[in-house]
Write a protein that holds these residues in place. Sequence first.
Motif, PDB file in Angstrom:
ATOM      1  N   LYS A  12       0.839  -1.210   0.000  1.00  0.00           N
ATOM      2  CA  LYS A  12       0.000   0.000   0.000  1.00  0.00           C
ATOM      3  C   LYS A  12       0.867   1.251   0.000  1.00  0.00           C
ATOM      4  CE  LYS A  12      -4.152  -1.880   2.158  1.00  0.00           C
ATOM      5  NZ  LYS A  12      -5.071  -1.812   3.301  1.00  0.00           N
ATOM      6  N   MET A  13       1.984   1.195   0.760  1.00  0.00           N
ATOM      7  CA  MET A  13       2.880   2.347   0.828  1.00  0.00           C
ATOM      8  C   MET A  13       3.513   2.611  -0.534  1.00  0.00           C
ATOM      9  SD  MET A  13       4.250   4.239   3.347  1.00  0.00           S
ATOM     10  CE  MET A  13       5.713   4.439   4.296  1.00  0.00           C
ATOM     11  N   THR A  14       3.949   1.539  -1.203  1.00  0.00           N
ATOM     12  CA  THR A  14       4.541   1.682  -2.533  1.00  0.00           C
ATOM     13  C   THR A  14       3.515   2.249  -3.508  1.00  0.00           C
ATOM     14  OG1 THR A  14       5.979  -0.200  -2.081  1.00  0.00           O
ATOM     15  CG2 THR A  14       5.722   0.424  -4.369  1.00  0.00           C
ATOM     16  N   ALA A  15       2.291   1.716  -3.437  1.00  0.00           N
ATOM     17  CA  ALA A  15       1.226   2.214  -4.315  1.00  0.00           C
ATOM     18  C   ALA A  15       0.919   3.674  -3.999  1.00  0.00           C
ATOM     19  CB  ALA A  15      -0.023   1.353  -4.174  1.00  0.00           C
ATOM     20  N   ALA A  16       0.882   4.006  -2.711  1.00  0.00           N
ATOM     21  CA  ALA A  16       0.589   5.392  -2.314  1.00  0.00           C
ATOM     22  C   ALA A  16       1.701   6.326  -2.760  1.00  0.00           C
ATOM     23  CB  ALA A  16       0.400   5.474  -0.805  1.00  0.00           C
ATOM     24  N   GLU A  17       2.959   5.887  -2.627  1.00  0.00           N
ATOM     25  CA  GLU A  17       4.078   6.717  -3.082  1.00  0.00           C
ATOM     26  C   GLU A  17       4.019   6.931  -4.592  1.00  0.00           C
ATOM     27  OE1 GLU A  17       7.550   4.696  -1.618  1.00  0.00           O
ATOM     28  OE2 GLU A  17       7.394   5.602   0.371  1.00  0.00           O
ATOM     29  N   ALA A  18       3.656   5.865  -5.331  1.00  0.00           N
ATOM     30  CA  ALA A  18       3.518   5.998  -6.784  1.00  0.00           C
ATOM     31  C   ALA A  18       2.391   6.961  -7.118  1.00  0.00           C
ATOM     32  CB  ALA A  18       3.265   4.628  -7.419  1.00  0.00           C
ATOM     33  N   ASP A  19       1.260   6.847  -6.364  1.00  0.00           N
ATOM     34  CA  ASP A  19       0.140   7.763  -6.592  1.00  0.00           C
ATOM     35  C   ASP A  19       0.550   9.205  -6.281  1.00  0.00           C
ATOM     36  OD1 ASP A  19      -1.432   5.661  -7.346  1.00  0.00           O
ATOM     37  OD2 ASP A  19      -2.566   5.533  -5.435  1.00  0.00           O
ATOM     38  N   ILE A  20       1.293   9.381  -5.197  1.00  0.00           N
ATOM     39  CA  ILE A  20       1.746  10.726  -4.816  1.00  0.00           C
ATOM     40  C   ILE A  20       2.689  11.282  -5.879  1.00  0.00           C
ATOM     41  CG2 ILE A  20       3.166  11.992  -3.165  1.00  0.00           C
ATOM     42  CD1 ILE A  20       1.921  10.243  -0.966  1.00  0.00           C
ATOM     43  N   ALA A  21       3.607  10.432  -6.358  1.00  0.00           N
ATOM     44  CA  ALA A  21       4.538  10.884  -7.398  1.00  0.00           C
ATOM     45  C   ALA A  21       3.776  11.270  -8.659  1.00  0.00           C
ATOM     46  CB  ALA A  21       5.560   9.795  -7.689  1.00  0.00           C
TER      47      ALA A  21
END
Length: 165
Positions: A111-120
């Motif tokens: 979820k963190m990786t997905a959230a970081e990708a979404d934020i980027a």
Amino acid sequence: MPQINQLAENWYLASQLFWLALIFGAVFVVVGLGMYPKIEATVDARDRKVADDLAAAKAAHASADDLEGQYRQQSDAARVAAQRAVQDAKDKAARDAEKRLAKVDVELSDKMTAAEADIAAARKSAMAEIESVAAEASADLVAKLSGVTVAAADAKAAVKAVLHG
């Protein structure tokens, strides 16, 4: 002595001595030969009964001591088994908790990786949005302030140079 002389003078004294001996003999026969053996047998029976009861009580006490020893051994064994079961349950619960935590860690990491990708992606989109808005705003400002019309590509290049440089 006058008392002894007086005895011989009283003729009825011999009669009293006879009856005394006869009554004493009768009492001796009734009590000594009739009642005493029965009383002695009763006392002996009571003594035997008391001795038997004491022996039975000692045997019961020894049996109770043995039962208590067995109970203590069983209680100790049950206590050890219960402690072992509790420890096993704690160990199993700790292993289960570790597995669940590892699974949750993986899920959170994903979820963190997905959230970081979404934020980027959102940041990139926002920067593109900001660049285009800033380019339009700067072109409008230059046009209003100086009356010169600036090409959209030149405004975008200028904003890009300021933001990234």
